[in-house]
Design a protein around this motif. Structure first.
Motif, PDB file in Angstrom:
ATOM      1  N   UNK A 203       0.277  -1.632   0.009  1.00  0.00           N
ATOM      2  CA  UNK A 203      -0.292   0.263   0.135  1.00  0.00           C
ATOM      3  C   UNK A 203       1.071   0.935   0.053  1.00  0.00           C
ATOM      4  N   UNK A 204       1.941   1.352   0.628  1.00  0.00           N
ATOM      5  CA  UNK A 204       2.667   2.538   0.736  1.00  0.00           C
ATOM      6  C   UNK A 204       2.688   3.222  -0.692  1.00  0.00           C
ATOM      7  N   UNK A 205       3.719   1.837  -1.171  1.00  0.00           N
ATOM      8  CA  UNK A 205       4.100   2.094  -2.876  1.00  0.00           C
ATOM      9  C   UNK A 205       2.927   2.902  -3.656  1.00  0.00           C
ATOM     10  N   UNK A 206       2.200   2.286  -3.565  1.00  0.00           N
ATOM     11  CA  UNK A 206       0.968   2.130  -4.616  1.00  0.00           C
ATOM     12  C   UNK A 206       0.234   3.671  -3.723  1.00  0.00           C
ATOM     13  N   UNK A 207      -0.209   3.854  -3.427  1.00  0.00           N
ATOM     14  CA  UNK A 207      -0.190   5.384  -2.587  1.00  0.00           C
ATOM     15  C   UNK A 207      -0.162   6.150  -3.453  1.00  0.00           C
ATOM     16  N   UNK A 208       2.252   6.421  -3.205  1.00  0.00           N
ATOM     17  CA  UNK A 208       2.464   7.869  -3.145  1.00  0.00           C
ATOM     18  C   UNK A 208       2.704   7.016  -5.407  1.00  0.00           C
ATOM     19  N   UNK A 209       2.463   6.342  -5.288  1.00  0.00           N
ATOM     20  CA  UNK A 209       2.860   6.179  -6.883  1.00  0.00           C
ATOM     21  C   UNK A 209       1.521   6.591  -6.917  1.00  0.00           C
ATOM     22  N   UNK A 210       0.223   6.528  -6.653  1.00  0.00           N
ATOM     23  CA  UNK A 210      -1.064   7.279  -7.454  1.00  0.00           C
ATOM     24  C   UNK A 210      -1.178   9.173  -7.114  1.00  0.00           C
ATOM     25  N   UNK A 211      -0.295   9.082  -6.443  1.00  0.00           N
ATOM     26  CA  UNK A 211      -0.230  10.420  -6.053  1.00  0.00           C
ATOM     27  C   UNK A 211       0.738  11.045  -7.280  1.00  0.00           C
ATOM     28  N   UNK A 212       1.670  10.489  -7.721  1.00  0.00           N
ATOM     29  CA  UNK A 212       2.681  11.283  -8.689  1.00  0.00           C
ATOM     30  C   UNK A 212       2.322  11.420  -9.975  1.00  0.00           C
ATOM     31  N   UNK A 213       0.958  10.619  -9.812  1.00  0.00           N
ATOM     32  CA  UNK A 213       0.767   9.870 -11.637  1.00  0.00           C
ATOM     33  C   UNK A 213       0.775  11.352 -12.347  1.00  0.00           C
TER      34      UNK A 213
END
Length: 101
Positions: free
Chosen positions: A54-64
């Motif tokens: 989840x931490x990698x997925x959430x931060x990846x979503x924020x910078x897309x």
């Protein structure tokens, strides 16, 4: 003497033409937290694996990247600013004096 400014002048200030330094810092922290979780927590089930990721997925979503905005982080910041600021707009058009009479 007309000067034409290219549409992508801001891209030259970004890392790889997409990311700001803060974007990469946020994503790096998310990846780091995920790596720490992967090292110390057993991935015994699918649910645990998803929670660890989840931490990698959430931060990846924020910078897309998002059209008309820089990324999702900017969209969320603009949404919060819109919802928390004053929305009672005062009319100051060309006929404001005429309307008072």
């Amino acid at each position: 003497m007309n000067y034409l400014i290219p549409a992508n002048t801001k891209k030259g200030q970004l890392i790889l033409g997409i990311f700001r330094p803060i974007d990469l810092i946020i994503f790096g922290v998310g990846i780091s937290i995920t790596m720490i979780f992967m090292a110390f927590l057993p991935m015994s089930s699918t649910l645990v694996t998803v929670i660890i990721m989840l931490p990698a997925l959430i931060t990846g979503f924020l910078i897309v990247p998002v059209p008309y905005y820089h990324n999702m982080l900017n969209v969320i910041a603009e949404l919060i600013e819109f919802l928390t600021n004053q929305r009672d707009y005062k009319w100051k058009g060309w006929c404001v004096e005429r309307a008072k009479k």
